[in-house]
Design an enzyme around this catalytic site. Structure first.
Site, PDB file in Angstrom:
ATOM      1  N   CYS A 156      -6.173  -6.580   4.445  1.00 32.01           N
ATOM      2  CA  CYS A 156      -7.359  -6.627   5.304  1.00 32.01           C
ATOM      3  C   CYS A 156      -8.375  -7.645   4.798  1.00 32.01           C
ATOM      4  O   CYS A 156      -9.236  -8.097   5.557  1.00 32.01           O
ATOM      5  CB  CYS A 156      -8.014  -5.251   5.374  1.00 32.01           C
ATOM      6  SG  CYS A 156      -6.935  -3.961   6.019  1.00 32.01           S
TER       7      CYS A 156
ATOM      8  N   VAL B  68      15.542  -6.338   0.088  1.00 29.04           N
ATOM      9  CA  VAL B  68      16.593  -5.399   0.471  1.00 29.04           C
ATOM     10  C   VAL B  68      17.162  -5.842   1.805  1.00 29.04           C
ATOM     11  O   VAL B  68      16.429  -6.072   2.771  1.00 29.04           O
ATOM     12  CB  VAL B  68      16.041  -3.967   0.551  1.00 29.04           C
ATOM     13  CG1 VAL B  68      17.098  -3.016   1.122  1.00 29.04           C
ATOM     14  CG2 VAL B  68      15.603  -3.490  -0.830  1.00 29.04           C
TER      15      VAL B  68
ATOM     16  N   TRP C  39     -33.033  10.602  17.680  1.00 25.63           N
ATOM     17  CA  TRP C  39     -31.707  10.896  18.226  1.00 25.63           C
ATOM     18  C   TRP C  39     -30.792   9.720  17.884  1.00 25.63           C
ATOM     19  O   TRP C  39     -31.000   8.610  18.364  1.00 25.63           O
ATOM     20  CB  TRP C  39     -31.779  11.090  19.754  1.00 25.63           C
ATOM     21  CG  TRP C  39     -32.241  12.462  20.148  1.00 25.63           C
ATOM     22  CD1 TRP C  39     -33.522  12.868  20.347  1.00 25.63           C
ATOM     23  CD2 TRP C  39     -31.417  13.603  20.373  1.00 25.63           C
ATOM     24  NE1 TRP C  39     -33.558  14.192  20.683  1.00 25.63           N
ATOM     25  CE2 TRP C  39     -32.279  14.682  20.709  1.00 25.63           C
ATOM     26  CE3 TRP C  39     -30.042  13.844  20.332  1.00 25.63           C
ATOM     27  CZ2 TRP C  39     -31.801  15.957  21.004  1.00 25.63           C
ATOM     28  CZ3 TRP C  39     -29.571  15.122  20.619  1.00 25.63           C
ATOM     29  CH2 TRP C  39     -30.445  16.156  20.947  1.00 25.63           C
TER      30      TRP C  39
ATOM     31  N   ALA D 184       0.800  -1.225   0.000  1.00 28.66           N
ATOM     32  CA  ALA D 184       0.000   0.000   0.000  1.00 28.66           C
ATOM     33  C   ALA D 184       0.834   1.277   0.000  1.00 28.66           C
ATOM     34  O   ALA D 184       0.712   2.106  -0.913  1.00 28.66           O
ATOM     35  CB  ALA D 184      -0.947  -0.013   1.196  1.00 28.66           C
TER      36      ALA D 184
END
Length: 462
Positions: free
Chosen positions: A51, A88, A444, A17
């Site tokens: 994920c 690496v 609400w 990513a």
């Protein structure tokens, strides 16, 4: 810049990513004639959704390739020199070069850079105990890890699985294994699953997991993993019991993969992650950037550095890095620690601080918990949800929210995430103009019900 070349060279370590977002964004801003891009990835895949691995293992996602956002061939078509199966092994900041090893052949070579992006990710924690590296014991962090686990599941006759740890990965993998027909035991050293929640909210997750047929073992420490004559796992052992296992999944968590950075003398934070400034440049190093699961970021609520390994952050880091390398200007101001998950149809969400987080940084707070429903109570299929809210004592500043409930519960945490980022008080939250219709919410909203109760408690104790 290296004067032997006519164009700058950007080297990227890590092909998921953060690394490939940085490379792609830099390429959008600078063409091949201006910027050469070389990216090293030790695995077989690039730009994928880690994920999504539990949902692939559980069968919700049927094809591994559905998790791949951009293939190596697509990156190469954009003039990015992507080198798979190349690890690496050393960073030389003084010489502006990296040493890389071909995983298949073992051949090593140095590559110079003008700008370097470190996006080495995180590694699953493997406990230091006998049997932790046995056949059939799996961490799940990359697509290669997911494929290895699936190969084990398909090649194992037994149907007993033990998941060690009950964080996001542990809980999601437990559900995935249940879906595959395994008898699942989760061994968790905490008092309740999901340590990212307070224990009273974690208890709701515990009950849901048991409802799925998962055996929860809390307050238990795994001491060793037993193997059979063939070297494969056969049981997990705690202080007082042995749990038979044909496969073991480690869901203990991850640590920043910063061995290269540490060896190169780069600055690391208290959690072992690289430290950067707001432009994602490694502190004290003009030509080095870092992003993704290998870095620590500023927690906007506590004001301290945290390690929060999430793909959402990694992609944003990469965009910021690529913009800055490409000649633009961008910053990553920090996070509030928002995350959402599920166990079957139970949605689990949190943002901001838990009670112990607030205590650790010396904040006095008030805590309230309310029960509400996802829709108007009279509307069909209204489902219950529990909302817990923390507010700072006296000031009423919102500090954190946790939500556990059924359909429509989890993403409500985004209301709180915005409020936290804006530094709102719970009193101010009660005036938020949220959308209402009976199919979507009570008059609400549950988050606002919690804010009203928290505001009243702040007023009464001030």
């Amino acid at each position: 810049m290296n004067l032997s070349r006519t164009r700058e060279r950007l080297v990227v370590i890590g092909g998921d990513a953060a690394g490939m977002s940085a490379a792609s964004q830099a390429r959008r801003l600078k063409g091949p004639g201006e910027l050469e891009i070389v990216a090293f990835e030790r695995g077989h895949f690039t730009s994928y959704s880690a994920c999504g691995i539990p949902y692939w293992v559980g069968g919700d996602v049927t094809d591994r390739d559905e998790l791949v956002v951009r293939t190596p061939e697509e990156h190469r078509a954009r003039d990015i020199d992507l080198r798979l199966r190349t690890e690496v092994t050393e960073i030389d900041p003084a010489g502006q070069r990296v040493r890389a090893r071909d995983v298949e052949s073992g051949e090593e070579s140095w590559t110079s850079y003008d700008k370097l992006v470190i996006a080495t990710g995180a590694r699953p924690i493997r406990p230091d105990m006998p049997g932790a590296d046995a056949a059939g014991v799996h961490g799940v962090q990359t697509l290669d890890d997911g494929q290895a686990l699936l190969d084990t599941l398909e090649g194992t006759r037994g149907r007993r699985a033990v998941v060690v740890g009950a964080g996001y990965i542990g809980v999601e993998m437990a559900e995935a294994l249940i879906k595959r027909g395994y008898e699942v035991t989760v061994v968790n050293r905490g008092s309740e699953p999901m340590s990212t929640l307070d224990p009273d909210m974690g208890r709701l997750v515990h009950e849901a997991m048991e409802g799925l047929g998962i055996t929860m073992v809390n307050d238990a420490e795994v001491t060793k993993i037993l193997t059979g004559d063939d070297g494969a796992v056969r049981a997990v052992v705690t202080d007082d019991r042995e749990y038979p296992a044909d496969v073991v999944v480690l869901g203990i968590g991850v640590r920043p993969e910063t061995a290269l950075a540490r060896a190169a003398g780069l600055p690391l934070g208290p959690h072992g992650g690289l430290l950067t400034d707001r432009s994602m440049r490694v502190r004290g190093h003009e030509n080095l950037w870092a992003g993704g699961d290998c870095v620590e970021v500023l927690d906007l609520v506590s004001g301290q550095e945290r390690h929060i390994p999430l793909g959402t952050h990694a992609n944003k880091h990469g965009q910021v890095i690529g913009t800055n390398i490409g000649g633009g200007y961008a910053t990553f101001p920090g996070v509030v620690g928002t995350a959402v998950s599920k166990v079957c149809d139970l949605e689990i969400a949190r943002t901001g601080l838990r009670e112990k987080d607030a205590r650790r940084v010396g904040l006095r707070f008030e805590s309230v918990t309310i029960e509400s429903t996802s829709r108007a109570g009279y509307y069909p299929n209204a489902s219950p949800m529990t909302v817990k809210m923390l507010a700072e004592h006296r000031t009423g500043r919102l500090l954190g929210v946790q939500i556990v409930g059924r359909e429509g519960a989890g993403k409500r945490v985004d209301i709180a995430a915005v409020a936290l980022t804006a530094g709102m008080t719970v009193e101010q939250m009660t005036a938020l103009d949220l959308g209402y219709a009976p199919p979507f919410s009570p008059v609400w909203d549950p988050v606002l019900v919690a804010a009203r109760k928290a505001a009243a408690k702040v007023r009464s104790t001030s």
